[in-house]
Design a protein around this motif. Structure first.
Motif, PDB file in Angstrom:
ATOM      1  N   VAL A 221     -35.718   5.132  36.433  1.00  0.00           N
ATOM      2  CA  VAL A 221     -37.010   4.452  36.481  1.00  0.00           C
ATOM      3  C   VAL A 221     -38.163   5.464  36.526  1.00  0.00           C
ATOM      4  O   VAL A 221     -39.232   5.207  35.993  1.00  0.00           O
ATOM      5  CB  VAL A 221     -37.059   3.484  37.683  1.00  0.00           C
ATOM      6  CG1 VAL A 221     -38.395   2.803  37.758  1.00  0.00           C
ATOM      7  CG2 VAL A 221     -35.968   2.434  37.550  1.00  0.00           C
TER       8      VAL A 221
ATOM      9  N   TRP B  20     -38.720   6.384  32.977  1.00  0.00           N
ATOM     10  CA  TRP B  20     -39.440   5.300  32.315  1.00  0.00           C
ATOM     11  C   TRP B  20     -40.907   5.313  32.701  1.00  0.00           C
ATOM     12  O   TRP B  20     -41.800   5.128  31.870  1.00  0.00           O
ATOM     13  CB  TRP B  20     -38.837   3.958  32.720  1.00  0.00           C
ATOM     14  CG  TRP B  20     -37.451   3.744  32.237  1.00  0.00           C
ATOM     15  CD1 TRP B  20     -36.756   4.555  31.383  1.00  0.00           C
ATOM     16  CD2 TRP B  20     -36.592   2.648  32.574  1.00  0.00           C
ATOM     17  NE1 TRP B  20     -35.506   4.028  31.181  1.00  0.00           N
ATOM     18  CE2 TRP B  20     -35.380   2.860  31.887  1.00  0.00           C
ATOM     19  CE3 TRP B  20     -36.728   1.530  33.370  1.00  0.00           C
ATOM     20  CZ2 TRP B  20     -34.313   1.981  31.984  1.00  0.00           C
ATOM     21  CZ3 TRP B  20     -35.675   0.646  33.475  1.00  0.00           C
ATOM     22  CH2 TRP B  20     -34.474   0.877  32.782  1.00  0.00           C
TER      23      TRP B  20
ATOM     24  N   TYR C 277     -38.417  -4.765  31.270  1.00  0.00           N
ATOM     25  CA  TYR C 277     -37.958  -3.476  30.754  1.00  0.00           C
ATOM     26  C   TYR C 277     -37.845  -3.505  29.231  1.00  0.00           C
ATOM     27  O   TYR C 277     -38.101  -2.517  28.557  1.00  0.00           O
ATOM     28  CB  TYR C 277     -36.592  -3.093  31.350  1.00  0.00           C
ATOM     29  CG  TYR C 277     -36.596  -2.870  32.843  1.00  0.00           C
ATOM     30  CD1 TYR C 277     -37.790  -2.652  33.535  1.00  0.00           C
ATOM     31  CD2 TYR C 277     -35.410  -2.875  33.557  1.00  0.00           C
ATOM     32  CE1 TYR C 277     -37.785  -2.452  34.910  1.00  0.00           C
ATOM     33  CE2 TYR C 277     -35.400  -2.668  34.933  1.00  0.00           C
ATOM     34  CZ  TYR C 277     -36.588  -2.470  35.605  1.00  0.00           C
ATOM     35  OH  TYR C 277     -36.578  -2.265  36.953  1.00  0.00           O
TER      36      TYR C 277
ATOM     37  N   PHE D 128     -38.100   0.219  27.560  1.00  0.00           N
ATOM     38  CA  PHE D 128     -37.197   1.125  28.270  1.00  0.00           C
ATOM     39  C   PHE D 128     -35.747   0.845  27.918  1.00  0.00           C
ATOM     40  O   PHE D 128     -34.921   1.743  27.894  1.00  0.00           O
ATOM     41  CB  PHE D 128     -37.384   0.986  29.782  1.00  0.00           C
ATOM     42  CG  PHE D 128     -38.812   1.085  30.205  1.00  0.00           C
ATOM     43  CD1 PHE D 128     -39.542   2.227  29.918  1.00  0.00           C
ATOM     44  CD2 PHE D 128     -39.445   0.033  30.835  1.00  0.00           C
ATOM     45  CE1 PHE D 128     -40.870   2.324  30.284  1.00  0.00           C
ATOM     46  CE2 PHE D 128     -40.774   0.126  31.207  1.00  0.00           C
ATOM     47  CZ  PHE D 128     -41.493   1.263  30.928  1.00  0.00           C
TER      48      PHE D 128
END
Ligand code: ATP
Ligand code: MG
Lengths: 264, 279, 264
Positions: A163, A166, C55, C60
């Motif tokens: 994360v 990201w 996401y 991502f």
């Protein structure tokens, strides 16, 4: 009743209070005193264990003659060069392994295979390849310390929280930037602990290789002083090396605490 | 032990999402290729004359030498000696280190006395004491094994203390209030809870014991792989040196994998599977 | 009107395939269009795939089944046009609050002075003035969340993806932040997808509320909730209360389903 409570809160008697009162390093002082007493009373022959004060005197002589300094500088330079190369190389390889699959596929089996090898086995090879001088020690330490650093960097980088990557990407960072700005700092705690292992190993390899084959350095000094029967001087150098290793580790831990201040 | 020290000793927590997604099976098969490539490159380099056979004898010649050693019984003798001594040193260091570590965690006096010694001794390059050990204990097994113990015991002690101190306090209290004796407490609560970290300490100690054994053998001579390798290098017998490397590398690999396997067995209930960073 | 839609999610399914475990179907055939400058809330039981959907829009996770288009173009990787506030904040732990907020601004290439000004403005906006130099580890959960919000708002993305952004806040800060978010949205008219568990929050903030089913998630119903948010009596108005009640009933049914399947 009251005395009961007091006793409970203050622990189980005298034993508890002693550590607080007595300085932390007193046991080391006691060991030193015991050493001195053993030799003074003649319980142990001075040929096996020279008295501490003669060791101190021998140290002073070695230091003032410059022997300790020249050999020490030779050793420390070798160690620093080998370890520095290993840290640079290992970090780079480890992080690339985590980031690029082909690199991982190609390098990981080799790392896994050679990692458990007792690194001191490389000493004779280095002698074959590079002789008795500085190069053989520097390369030995480099090769020996490379894998612990590599593996720590790899494990650290591979544990990067996806994360965070990201997050950086959505804030506009390129993939290359992410490697530098996210993966590297994420890997840092584990890398630093791998480097601590490597630091200790570098001392071991340095002293071992100098003990076995060298014309200069701490290990070489220890060797020829012992061969010549100058045990007080030999003890002096041994203790110097041991304390240097200890000091290096403490300094390193202080540095690490600085670098990882954000974890508090 | 300072907090950061113990933190450094703890096995890294397996947090975060692993980027490594390849399956175990493909990894096994794929792992052979790079190793084969190294072998082929080695053979090619020395056969083609890029490097002289003295600097790098062809791997076929090295393996041939290993084979000869095996036939003549040299291999069994040397490898056996080295393994016996390093494992003996490791075992003594393991048992002693765990015992001392537990005592230090449970008895204040013991802690008070040994704490400075351990925290100074742990990071010292204890290999420098080798000539002193030779002076005191001679050149045979006793001195070699003692040296291995002296080097390998520290990581076991520090790991054990950290582990025993890390045992959940309420767990201890509740066991005590249920009437557990000190001995039961130790056997049923402290040791199992501390096991993962103790094993980590042992995993660090094993390679140290081997490294030190090789060096002592090189210094003191006699039988054992270290002695054989240093003799080979004195006689400029490079296949002999490389044969020694191959033998010790394979032995090291087997031992380290063995202890990791043991860890997996013992800690089947435990989450983390990551191996500690050792030397 | 699909033409005016800013974000189009077209029959998207997503399956997680974790190593050595059974695959998990997180999203099943989700279709949704979010208009330009629309504020859409995404509501659904835990584990129904709300984060997964964000996401995917954020780029991502790869879109493997179906299609996601932003401004008519298929999503291909993350970008600063879609700012995201992660459920677990995803602050860079080795950077201070200030450095975290500056990160995206640096990537935008703003001049130094401007960067600092903007960063300060947003740190102040989320009420973290005075904590600029704190590391995330030194902040409470709610403070971390606000820092993450400041970091994302600062880069002024045209799309805001917010994953339970107020989840860790106390009731008071929460309602302050809600008002602030509405103000920012009304002023800069961003397109917002806002994931929340809180029905009242969804009804208060969003123009439309997409209610998702239990896992595997799909859109169960879309509810229009256009109120005059300037009305100070809104929260007590009959329409508002009825709307909350209506949405709550929708969600409750799914939550019970989710619980049952979780228990099974
Ligand atoms: N990396 C992953 N690997 C495997 N399964 C996952 C992964 N991430 C999520 N899942 C599964 O996918 C489903 C949807 O997850 P997701 O995080 O999108 O749910 P959510 O709606 O955001 O839940 P919450 O409200 O609790 O945040 C869950 O059942 C979860 O177990
Ligand atoms: Mg979620």
């Amino acid at each position: 009743m009251t005395s009961e409570t007091v006793r409970v809160t203050s622990g189980t008697g005298i034993a508890n209070r002693i550590p607080a009162v007595v300085p932390r390093y007193l046991p080391l002082l006691l060991l030193a005193l015991g050493w001195e007493a053993l030799t003074r009373t003649g319980l142990v022959p001075t040929s096996a264990l020279p008295p501490l004060d003669t060791v101190a005197r021998a140290w002073y002589e070695l230091a003032s003659s410059g022997d300790l300094w020249t050999n020490g500088v030779a050793s420390m330079t070798r160690g620093a060069a080998g370890l520095g190369l290993a840290i640079a190389g290992g970090s780079l390889i480890g992080i690339l392994m985590a980031w690029y699959k082909p690199v991982r596929a190609a390098v990981n089996p080799i790392v896994q295979f050679f990692y458990p090898m007792p690194k001191s086995a490389l000493i004779p090879v280095m002698v074959l390849w590079l002789g008795f001088g500085d190069a053989s020690k520097v390369v030995l330490i480099f090769v020996g310390c490379l894998l612990p650093v590599t593996l720590a960097a790899f494990n650290g980088a591979r544990g990067t929280d996806e994360v965070l990557i990201w997050s950086a990407r959505s804030l506009g960072a390129s993939r290359a930037r992410v490697l530098w700005e996210i993966v590297l700092p994420s890997a840092l705690p584990e890398m630093l602990s791998g480097i601590r292992t490597a630091l200790a190993l570098s001392f071991v390899l340095l002293v071992s290789s100098e003990l076995i084959v060298a014309r200069q350095g701490f290990g070489y000094m220890i060797g020829w002083l012992g061969d010549g029967g100058a045990y007080d001087a030999m003890f002096a150098v041994v203790l110097t090396v041991a304390l240097l290793g200890f000091a290096a580790d403490r300094l390193y831990l202080m540095l690490v605490r600085r670098i990882l201040a954000w974890r508090e | 032990m300072s907090e950061i020290e113990t933190r450094f000793l703890a096995p890294p927590a397996a947090t975060g999402i692993r980027l490594d997604l390849t399956g175990a099976v493909t990894r096994r098969a794929g792992a052979i290729v790079p190793l084969l490539a190294v072998i082929v490159a080695w053979e090619a380099a020395s056969r083609s004359g890029i490097v002289t056979p003295f600097l790098l004898p062809p791997i076929s010649a090295v393996l041939g030498r290993v084979w000869e050693d095996a036939i003549s019984g040299e291999l069994a003798l040397n490898l056996g000696q080295t393994l016996f001594r390093s494992l003996a040193g490791f075992a003594i260091a393991g048992a002693g280190g765990v015992a001392l570590g537990i005592l230090m965690a449970r008895r204040r006096w013991v802690r008070w006395f040994f704490d400075p010694i351990v925290s100074v001794g742990f990071p010292m390059p204890k290999i420098a004491f080798l000539p002193i050990f030779m002076l005191w204990l001679g050149l045979y097994d006793v001195s070699k094994i003692s040296m291995a113990v002296f080097n390998a015991i520290f990581p076991v002690i520090t790991a054990t203390i950290a582990a025993a101190e890390g045992v959940d306090r309420p767990l201890l209290w509740s066991a005590r209030s249920l009437g557990a004796s000190e001995r039961q407490l130790l056997r049923e609560i402290i040791l199992p809870a501390a096991l993962p970290q103790i094993l980590t300490g042992l995993q660090v100690a094993l390679p140290i014991s081997m490294i030190v054994m090789i060096v002592t053998e090189m210094m003191m001579g006699g039988q054992g792989l270290g002695g054989a390798m240093i003799a080979a290098s004195r006689f400029a017998d490079s296949p002999g040196v490389f044969a020694g490397i191959v033998e010790i590398a394979v032995a090291g690999l087997c031992l380290v994998k063995g202890i990791a396997l043991l860890r997996g067995r013992l800690l089947a209930w435990h989450q983390e599977t990551q191996e500690p960073t050792t030397v | 009107m699909p033409d005016a839609a800013h974000i189009v999610i077209d029959r998207v399914s997503h399956e997680y395939r974790p190593a050595r475990r059974r695959p998990v179907l997180a999203l099943d055939d989700v279709s949704l269009a979010v208009g330009e400058r629309e504020f859409l809330a995404l509501l659904g039981p835990s584990g129904c795939g709300k984060s997964t959907l964000l996401y995917l829009v954020g780029g991502f996770l790869p879109v493997e089944q179906g299609a996601i288009r932003v401004e008519g173009r298929a999503v291909d990787g993350p970008g600063p046009d879609r700012g995201i506030v992660f459920q677990h904040f995803a602050l860079f732990p080795w950077k201070t609050v200030m450095q975290n907020v500056l990160y995206g601004l640096e990537k935008k290439g703003l001049p130094r002075e401007e960067r600092l000004r903007v960063a300060r403005e947003f740190i102040e906006l989320v009420g973290l003035a005075g904590f600029e130099d704190s590391y995330p580890a030194q902040l409470s959960g709610g403070m971390k969340q606000r820092a993450a919000i400041a970091r994302t708002l600062a880069i002024d993305p045209s799309i805001l993806l917010m994953d339970e952004p107020f989840g860790a806040l106390d009731a008071q800060t929460r309602s302050l932040m809600q008002a602030e978010l509405l103000r920012i949205w009304q002023r800069s008219r961003k397109t917002v997808i806002f994931v929340t568990h809180d029905v009242q929050e969804a009804v208060f903030l969003a123009e439309r509320i997409a209610v998702m089913s239990a896992r595997p998630g799909h859109i169960k119903e879309i509810v229009e909730a256009r109120f005059d948010r300037a009305n100070p009596e809104l929260l007590r108005s009959r329409q508002f209360v009825e709307m909350v009640d209506h949405v709550w009933n929708l969600v409750r049914g799914e939550a019970i389903l989710a619980e049952r399947s979780g228990a099974a």
